[in-house]
Design a protein around this motif. Structure first.
Motif, PDB file in Angstrom:
ATOM      1  N   ASN A  41       0.822  -1.208   0.000  1.00  0.00           N
ATOM      2  CA  ASN A  41       0.000   0.000   0.000  1.00  0.00           C
ATOM      3  C   ASN A  41       0.855   1.257   0.000  1.00  0.00           C
ATOM      4  O   ASN A  41       0.527   2.234  -0.666  1.00  0.00           O
ATOM      5  N   GLN A  42       1.956   1.248   0.740  1.00  0.00           N
ATOM      6  CA  GLN A  42       2.850   2.401   0.767  1.00  0.00           C
ATOM      7  C   GLN A  42       3.503   2.615  -0.588  1.00  0.00           C
ATOM      8  O   GLN A  42       3.643   3.750  -1.051  1.00  0.00           O
ATOM      9  N   ASP A  43       3.913   1.530  -1.257  1.00  0.00           N
ATOM     10  CA  ASP A  43       4.506   1.643  -2.582  1.00  0.00           C
ATOM     11  C   ASP A  43       3.502   2.210  -3.579  1.00  0.00           C
ATOM     12  O   ASP A  43       3.834   3.076  -4.392  1.00  0.00           O
ATOM     13  N   THR A  44       2.279   1.735  -3.522  1.00  0.00           N
ATOM     14  CA  THR A  44       1.238   2.219  -4.431  1.00  0.00           C
ATOM     15  C   THR A  44       0.960   3.693  -4.192  1.00  0.00           C
ATOM     16  O   THR A  44       0.839   4.471  -5.144  1.00  0.00           O
ATOM     17  N   LEU A  45       0.888   4.092  -2.946  1.00  0.00           N
ATOM     18  CA  LEU A  45       0.637   5.489  -2.620  1.00  0.00           C
ATOM     19  C   LEU A  45       1.783   6.378  -3.097  1.00  0.00           C
ATOM     20  O   LEU A  45       1.556   7.459  -3.647  1.00  0.00           O
ATOM     21  N   THR A  46       3.014   5.923  -2.929  1.00  0.00           N
ATOM     22  CA  THR A  46       4.169   6.688  -3.389  1.00  0.00           C
ATOM     23  C   THR A  46       4.116   6.885  -4.895  1.00  0.00           C
ATOM     24  O   THR A  46       4.331   7.991  -5.408  1.00  0.00           O
ATOM     25  N   ARG A  47       3.815   5.820  -5.627  1.00  0.00           N
ATOM     26  CA  ARG A  47       3.713   5.938  -7.087  1.00  0.00           C
ATOM     27  C   ARG A  47       2.573   6.852  -7.507  1.00  0.00           C
ATOM     28  O   ARG A  47       2.701   7.603  -8.473  1.00  0.00           O
ATOM     29  N   GLU A  48       1.457   6.800  -6.799  1.00  0.00           N
ATOM     30  CA  GLU A  48       0.338   7.685  -7.130  1.00  0.00           C
ATOM     31  C   GLU A  48       0.705   9.151  -6.916  1.00  0.00           C
ATOM     32  O   GLU A  48       0.385   9.998  -7.744  1.00  0.00           O
ATOM     33  N   VAL A  49       1.352   9.448  -5.812  1.00  0.00           N
ATOM     34  CA  VAL A  49       1.731  10.828  -5.514  1.00  0.00           C
ATOM     35  C   VAL A  49       2.742  11.327  -6.547  1.00  0.00           C
ATOM     36  O   VAL A  49       2.603  12.436  -7.087  1.00  0.00           O
ATOM     37  N   LEU A  50       3.746  10.524  -6.844  1.00  0.00           N
ATOM     38  CA  LEU A  50       4.735  10.927  -7.846  1.00  0.00           C
ATOM     39  C   LEU A  50       4.098  11.103  -9.219  1.00  0.00           C
ATOM     40  O   LEU A  50       4.438  12.027  -9.965  1.00  0.00           O
ATOM     41  N   GLY A  51       3.167  10.212  -9.562  1.00  0.00           N
ATOM     42  CA  GLY A  51       2.473  10.327 -10.841  1.00  0.00           C
ATOM     43  C   GLY A  51       1.648  11.593 -10.933  1.00  0.00           C
ATOM     44  O   GLY A  51       1.620  12.258 -11.969  1.00  0.00           O
ATOM     45  N   SER A  52       0.981  11.947  -9.849  1.00  0.00           N
ATOM     46  CA  SER A  52       0.196  13.188  -9.827  1.00  0.00           C
ATOM     47  C   SER A  52       1.105  14.401  -9.950  1.00  0.00           C
ATOM     48  O   SER A  52       0.793  15.345 -10.684  1.00  0.00           O
ATOM     49  N   VAL A 148       8.794   8.095 -11.912  1.00  0.00           N
ATOM     50  CA  VAL A 148       7.529   8.149 -12.630  1.00  0.00           C
ATOM     51  C   VAL A 148       7.633   9.221 -13.709  1.00  0.00           C
ATOM     52  O   VAL A 148       8.127  10.319 -13.454  1.00  0.00           O
ATOM     53  N   GLU A 149       7.178   8.878 -14.895  1.00  0.00           N
ATOM     54  CA  GLU A 149       7.227   9.806 -16.026  1.00  0.00           C
ATOM     55  C   GLU A 149       5.821  10.003 -16.577  1.00  0.00           C
ATOM     56  O   GLU A 149       5.067   9.046 -16.747  1.00  0.00           O
ATOM     57  N   ARG A 150       5.480  11.256 -16.853  1.00  0.00           N
ATOM     58  CA  ARG A 150       4.193  11.578 -17.466  1.00  0.00           C
ATOM     59  C   ARG A 150       4.440  12.528 -18.631  1.00  0.00           C
ATOM     60  O   ARG A 150       5.287  13.410 -18.552  1.00  0.00           O
ATOM     61  N   GLU A 151       3.685  12.327 -19.695  1.00  0.00           N
ATOM     62  CA  GLU A 151       3.775  13.207 -20.853  1.00  0.00           C
ATOM     63  C   GLU A 151       2.371  13.642 -21.244  1.00  0.00           C
ATOM     64  O   GLU A 151       1.453  12.824 -21.312  1.00  0.00           O
TER      65      GLU A 151
END
Length: 162
Positions: A41-52, A148-151
């Protein structure tokens, strides 16, 4: 008929050890699985925050590019947009650093690009189909494991002058 209690107590004494060991093993496995779920859950939350953060930074880069392409009180025709698109790279250097400095996140400077895809065959494409592609790519990391990368891409068209 009288029962001998000493024999029955001594014969059941080994069963208590087996039950105790079984309970300890089962509780240990439950604790281990709960720990794994918590880390997941912590890993998922970290990825979500970085993605946002990366997504918002990319969106901010596109908004800056659009304000560069469509300045107030200037022509918005296609030729003016192509001219501004070609100068976007030089002007974006300061904006990239300002976007990261003002965002307060651990991200690299976003890559803002402006492309006019019809440069080679401009005469064969009708004016209503000509567009400019503005794209921003942002990369954020937590300093340890996750990157995390977003375009985000925006297509814009010029407005015909009257």
């Amino acid at each position: 008929m009288y029962r001998n209690n000493r024999i029955s107590l001594s014969s059941q004494q080994g069963n208590v050890y087996i039950v105790a060991i079984f309970v300890i093993v089962v509780m240990g496995m439950l604790a281990l699985n709960l720990t794994r779920i918590s880390w997941s859950n912590q890993d998922t939350l970290t990825r979500e925050v970085l993605g946002s953060q990366a997504s918002f930074l990319a969106q901010s880069g596109n908004e800056w590019a659009l304000t560069h392409l469509f300045p107030l009180d200037q022509d918005d025709d296609h030729d003016s947009l192509v001219t501004r698109c070609s100068s976007l790279g030089n002007d974006a250097i300061g904006a990239k650093n300002a976007l990261v400095a003002n965002s307060g996140v651990a991200c690299t400077a976003p890559d803002i690009s402006c492309v006019y895809p019809f440069e080679d065959n401009e005469d064969s494409v009708p004016d209503e189909l000509k567009y400019i592609q503005v794209s921003t790519r942002a990369i954020c990391n937590d300093g340890n494991v996750f990157v995390v990368e977003r375009e985000e891409t925006v297509w814009v068209r010029g407005v015909k002058g009257e």
